[in-house]
Scaffold this active site. Structure first.
Site, PDB file in Angstrom:
ATOM      1  N   ARG A   1      33.099  57.086  19.546  1.00 43.26           N
ATOM      2  CA  ARG A   1      33.499  58.504  19.603  1.00 43.26           C
ATOM      3  C   ARG A   1      34.384  58.660  20.832  1.00 43.26           C
ATOM      4  O   ARG A   1      33.964  58.384  21.955  1.00 43.26           O
ATOM      5  CB  ARG A   1      32.272  59.408  19.721  1.00 43.26           C
TER       6      ARG A   1
ATOM      7  N   HIS B   1      36.999  63.222  11.723  1.00 44.24           N
ATOM      8  CA  HIS B   1      35.558  62.970  11.804  1.00 44.24           C
ATOM      9  C   HIS B   1      35.085  62.499  10.423  1.00 44.24           C
ATOM     10  O   HIS B   1      34.378  63.213   9.710  1.00 44.24           O
ATOM     11  CB  HIS B   1      34.839  64.254  12.238  1.00 44.24           C
TER      12      HIS B   1
ATOM     13  N   GLN C   1      31.213  62.486   9.373  1.00 43.45           N
ATOM     14  CA  GLN C   1      30.662  63.808   9.084  1.00 43.45           C
ATOM     15  C   GLN C   1      31.032  64.230   7.666  1.00 43.45           C
ATOM     16  O   GLN C   1      30.201  64.746   6.916  1.00 43.45           O
ATOM     17  CB  GLN C   1      31.209  64.828  10.098  1.00 43.45           C
TER      18      GLN C   1
ATOM     19  N   ASP D   1      33.520  75.492  11.785  1.00 41.72           N
ATOM     20  CA  ASP D   1      33.264  74.639  12.947  1.00 41.72           C
ATOM     21  C   ASP D   1      33.665  75.458  14.182  1.00 41.72           C
ATOM     22  O   ASP D   1      34.338  76.486  14.056  1.00 41.72           O
ATOM     23  CB  ASP D   1      34.119  73.351  12.822  1.00 41.72           C
TER      24      ASP D   1
ATOM     25  N   CYS E   1      29.230  71.601  10.592  1.00 45.43           N
ATOM     26  CA  CYS E   1      28.932  70.248  11.088  1.00 45.43           C
ATOM     27  C   CYS E   1      27.972  70.284  12.277  1.00 45.43           C
ATOM     28  O   CYS E   1      27.309  69.290  12.545  1.00 45.43           O
ATOM     29  CB  CYS E   1      30.219  69.529  11.456  1.00 45.43           C
TER      30      CYS E   1
ATOM     31  N   ARG F   1      23.544  63.160   7.538  1.00 46.21           N
ATOM     32  CA  ARG F   1      24.277  62.253   8.433  1.00 46.21           C
ATOM     33  C   ARG F   1      23.556  60.902   8.470  1.00 46.21           C
ATOM     34  O   ARG F   1      24.186  59.850   8.444  1.00 46.21           O
ATOM     35  CB  ARG F   1      24.327  62.826   9.870  1.00 46.21           C
TER      36      ARG F   1
HETATM   37  N1  NVA Z   1      35.366  69.953  16.191  1.00 42.00           N
HETATM   38  C1  NVA Z   1      34.158  69.615  16.900  1.00 42.00           C
HETATM   39  C2  NVA Z   1      33.244  68.823  16.015  1.00 42.00           C
HETATM   40  C3  NVA Z   1      31.931  68.452  16.632  1.00 42.00           C
HETATM   41  C4  NVA Z   1      31.073  67.623  15.723  1.00 42.00           C
HETATM   42  C5  NVA Z   1      34.513  68.844  18.149  1.00 42.00           C
HETATM   43  O1  NVA Z   1      35.378  67.963  18.074  1.00 42.00           O
HETATM   44  O2  NVA Z   1      33.940  69.128  19.200  1.00 42.00           O
HETATM   45  N1   CP Z   2      28.323  66.969  13.877  1.00 40.29           N
HETATM   46  C1   CP Z   2      28.292  66.061  14.851  1.00 40.29           C
HETATM   47  O1   CP Z   2      29.067  65.089  14.865  1.00 40.29           O
HETATM   48  O2   CP Z   2      27.340  66.279  15.784  1.00 40.29           O
HETATM   49  P1   CP Z   2      27.194  65.557  17.182  1.00 40.29           P
HETATM   50  O3   CP Z   2      28.373  65.983  18.025  1.00 40.29           O
HETATM   51  O4   CP Z   2      25.894  66.043  17.724  1.00 40.29           O
HETATM   52  O5   CP Z   2      27.200  64.066  16.972  1.00 40.29           O
END
Ligand code: NVA
Ligand code: CP
Length: 302
Positions: A102, A129, A132, A219, A259, A287
């Site tokens: 990530r 993502h 997800q 989101d 998400c 997930r």
């Molecule tokens: N768009 C959000 C998704 C988190 C799972 C982010 O990138 O923070």
């Molecule tokens: N939805 C998601 O990816 O959650 P986290 O940021 O907690 O991993």
């Protein structure tokens, strides 16, 4: 060996195979059937951003599959002090069987795959993502019975989630609408691809976008790394919210997906969130099952 760098790289057949495997693994887990398909395998999990669901689902997933997982915070790795990703990829390939990462730049994930010699799984970048969205497709199929012909409307920022939902939705035959402010549209190349390959609309009219939807998705307005823009974004996104008025123009049995983490009274009202909590937490649970299927697919080529 198979990577999951972005959903564009996977065929419809591969996406469907993973969704079917995820359903099977979920059924088996609920019935106490063990499946140690990844016995003796180790997954490295590199995190340059926070995570609850991604970290825990991958870690528990590896454990369920008979393998193990290492949490590698970039604050502790030499990558955080400037060791090139090209070198990190080649070193970690000598110890591990796969890497889930990530991070911010999609290019970093692509570089890991280019220089490493083990499967690389994208656990979120600023661009997309994919993990997800596989869990989301699984959840929508579970609740609606099928994906083809269903209308998905994403309301909010044209961010990583919007980009992956466009690809996953169009590939599986859904009709996809993004309702977002004009200055915050998803990736232009992806929108062009979606227009050419399916039923896709991008609009700044939320009610028009949500009209007749089977699935409403949202989101956060400010993603990880955009915290400094939060106040500016609150103004730009006012109205791009799932609330009762938006629900009233969707199908009467429309489901809601998020998400998570969620910011109540920003992108979704507390009322709608709680009324649809079962679907949202089914999505979070999935997930685990979807990530296990991705791990099996990437590590065993199944
Ligand atoms: N768009 C959000 C998704 C988190 C799972 C982010 O990138 O923070
Ligand atoms: N939805 C998601 O990816 O959650 P986290 O940021 O907690 O991993």
């Amino acid at each position: 060996m198979k990577h999951l760098l972005k959903l564009q790289d996977w065929s419809v057949e591969e996406i469907n195979e993973v969704l079917n495997l995820a359903d099977q693994l979920k059924y088996e887990k609920k019935n106490g059937i063990e499946h140690h398909l990844l016995k003796g395998k180790t997954l490295g999990m590199i995190f340059q951003k926070s995570s609850t669901r991604t970290r825990v689902s991958f870690e528990v997933g590896m454990y369920d599959l008979g393998g193990s997982a290492l949490f590698l915070s970039s604050r502790d790795l030499q990558i955080g002090r400037g060791e090139p990703v090209e070198d990190t990829a080649r070193v970690l390939s000598r110890y591990l069987d796969a890497i889930m990462i990530r991070t911010f730049a999609q290019e970093e994930v692509e570089a890991l795959a280019q220089y490493g010699s083990i499967p690389i799984i994208n656990g979120l970048t600023d661009y997309c993502h994919p993990c997800q969205v596989l869990a989301d497709l699984m959840t929508i199929r579970e609740h609606k019975g099928s994906l083809k012909g269903r209308k998905l409307c994403f309301i909010g920022d044209g961010n990583n989630m919007a980009n992956s939902l466009i690809v996953g939705g169009i590939k599986t035959g859904m009709s996809v609408t993004i309702a977002c402010p004009k200055e915050y549209q998803p990736d232009a190349k992806l929108m062009k691809w979606a227009e050419e390959n399916g039923n896709f609309v991008c609009t700044d009219n939320v009610l028009e976008g949500a009209s007749g939807a089977d699935v409403l998705y949202t989101d956060v307005w400010a993603s990880m790394g955009q915290e400094g823009e939060a106040e500016k974004r609150k103004l730009a996104f006012a109205g791009f919210q799932i609330n009762d008025s938006v629900m009233s123009v969707a199908k009467s049995d429309a489901m809601v997906q998020h998400c998570l983490p969620a910011h109540r009274e920003e992108e979704i009202t507390t009322k709608v969130f709680e009324e649809h909590a079962t679907e949202i937490f089914d999505e979070a649970e999935n997930r685990l099952h979807a990530q296990k299927a991705v791990l099996v697919k990437c590590l065993l080529g199944k």
